[in-house]
Design a protein around this motif. Sequence first.
Motif: not given
Length: 254
Positions: A1, A33, A37, A40-44, A58, A105, A109
């Motif tokens: 990322m 970014r 994330a 979008a649930g990349t980090y729930p 990163d 956001w 998403t």
Amino acid sequence: MTAGPRTTNRSDLIASIAGRRPARNLHAQVMHRLGIAIVAGTYPEDAILPSDVDLLQDLRVSRTVLREALKTLAAKGLIEARARVGTRVLPRSRWNLFDADVLAWHFETGPSVDFLRSLSEVRTGIELESAALAAQRRSPAEADALVEAARQMGLANTAEAFARADLAFHRLVAQAAGNPFMASISALVEVALTAMFTISSPVHDPEQHSAAAQSHARIAAAIQSGNSDEAREAMRKVISDGFARAAERMGRSS
């Protein structure tokens, strides 16, 4: 990322239509970014974000930039730093959905139909009364400006031109209502309108385009004549039709 070069995203498009200059600095890039994330649930929810060391590696930014971005996300209700635990993603119920970035956001998403329905319900609560107050308080110049904004919606030949005219119309209604609190809340409406443009626009369907322009002209006429009840009902139809159009488009895309 990796933060990397900034690219055009839906949040930038929403800001552009609303007449705001998209932020280009590193702080804004990192916040975007990480915010994307999280939404979008990349980090729930309840997840612990990677350590600062991992995020710095990163994202390739300074510790100062990262900390400022995390502070901003915390102020928006998305995260919370805890000693000896780390930075935790807060439950969605804690997120500030009235924040322009958080709302944008969600659209970037891909919002659900339920999310759009909830947003339309909030708009109904705000904009119906805004239209009714505008019918009581508008100046002659404001009434004329509303009629012209509705006319511009009918003349728009691109989706972006239609979105700008639509936004101008709803801003005018909030202004004519003469209530500073309602005008402040209307910031949510602005983001909702410009974000809905990214999902569905009536411009490419002549029948829908004409109907949308006429519905807004109906609001303008009701406000111009001082008919609060008619202004409410006309605004209700505009919001309902907008939701139905977006929900149908999402259904076809799924």
